[in-house]
Scaffold this motif. Structure first.
Motif, mmCIF file in Angstrom:
data_model
loop_
_atom_site.group_PDB
_atom_site.id
_atom_site.type_symbol
_atom_site.label_atom_id
_atom_site.label_comp_id
_atom_site.label_asym_id
_atom_site.label_seq_id
_atom_site.Cartn_x
_atom_site.Cartn_y
_atom_site.Cartn_z
ATOM 1 N N TYR A 34 0.663 -1.135 -0.074
ATOM 2 C CA TYR A 34 -0.108 -0.107 0.064
ATOM 3 C C TYR A 34 0.925 1.400 -0.058
ATOM 4 N N SER A 36 0.889 5.551 -0.298
ATOM 5 C CA SER A 36 -0.090 6.863 -0.329
ATOM 6 C C SER A 36 0.155 7.751 -1.344
ATOM 7 N N LYS A 38 1.282 10.722 -1.512
ATOM 8 C CA LYS A 38 2.513 11.636 -1.294
ATOM 9 C C LYS A 38 3.638 10.791 -1.818
ATOM 10 N N GLU A 39 3.672 9.362 -1.549
ATOM 11 C CA GLU A 39 4.500 8.462 -1.872
ATOM 12 C C GLU A 39 4.987 8.390 -3.576
ATOM 13 N N TYR A 57 -3.467 12.348 -7.457
ATOM 14 C CA TYR A 57 -4.872 11.927 -6.878
ATOM 15 C C TYR A 57 -5.965 11.666 -7.853
ATOM 16 N N GLU A 73 -7.024 2.579 4.460
ATOM 17 C CA GLU A 73 -6.848 3.753 5.282
ATOM 18 C C GLU A 73 -6.093 3.397 6.466
ATOM 19 N N GLU A 77 -4.831 8.353 6.419
ATOM 20 C CA GLU A 77 -4.595 8.715 4.990
ATOM 21 C C GLU A 77 -4.947 7.559 4.087
ATOM 22 N N ARG A 78 -5.421 7.582 3.039
ATOM 23 C CA ARG A 78 -5.831 6.706 2.164
ATOM 24 C C ARG A 78 -4.553 6.202 1.085
ATOM 25 N N ARG A 79 -4.512 4.900 1.201
ATOM 26 C CA ARG A 79 -3.399 4.128 0.762
ATOM 27 C C ARG A 79 -3.678 3.167 -0.452
ATOM 28 N N GLY A 99 3.647 -1.351 4.821
ATOM 29 C CA GLY A 99 2.533 -1.456 4.001
ATOM 30 C C GLY A 99 2.302 -2.641 3.161
#
Length: 144
Positions: A34, A36, A38-39, A57, A73, A77-79, A99
């Motif tokens: 998983y 994010s 951001k990643e 996004y 989540e 944060e959504r992953r 993750g």
């Protein structure tokens, strides 16, 4: 799901092929966990320094809608991760540090279904177990 399958699905549904989309999907193929938004943004910025968080996004949401990606989540944060390739019903163990996931083939709905209230129609469910994989658990022991 893999990158080629995802790109074929996008094409079938009339979406454009872009290098950004292919690279986003490649990150999921390489990481197998998983991730994010951001990643994903950080992974794209070397080749696409002007890529925006909104673009990332929006594509993640599209991939989720098309069932290319699964979502959970963690820490508010959504992953996201590639949708499982297997067709059989299963759930996941999810490491809170890295993750990574592991399939669980038991389902609590089997127990619940036998006791289902006739005034409630179940239309879906999600079962995830959170903890630490062996590697992350070992790392926690070493740093403690």
């Amino acid at each position: 799901m893999n990158v080629d399958q995802a790109l074929s699905l996008l094409k079938e549904e009339g979406y454009k092929f872009t290098g950004k989309r292919e690279q986003m999907l490649s990150v999921f193929a390489e990481e197998k966990r998983y991730l994010s938004a951001k990643e994903i943004l950080a992974a794209l910025q070397a080749d696409y320094p002007n890529v925006s968080f909104d673009t990332v996004y929006r594509n993640l949401s599209l991939f989720e809608e098309m069932e290319i990606l699964e979502v959970t989540e963690l820490d508010g944060e959504r992953r996201f991760r590639f949708h499982c390739s297997t067709d059989h019903h299963h759930h996941h163990l999810i490491c809170l540090d890295c993750g990574k996931t592991k399939q669980v083939h038991a389902c609590p709905m089997e127990w619940i279904s036998g006791r289902n209230d006739e005034e409630f129609e179940v239309t879906g469910h999600k079962f995830e177990v959170y903890g630490y994989c062996a590697m992350c658990s070992d790392n926690k022991s070493v740093t403690s």
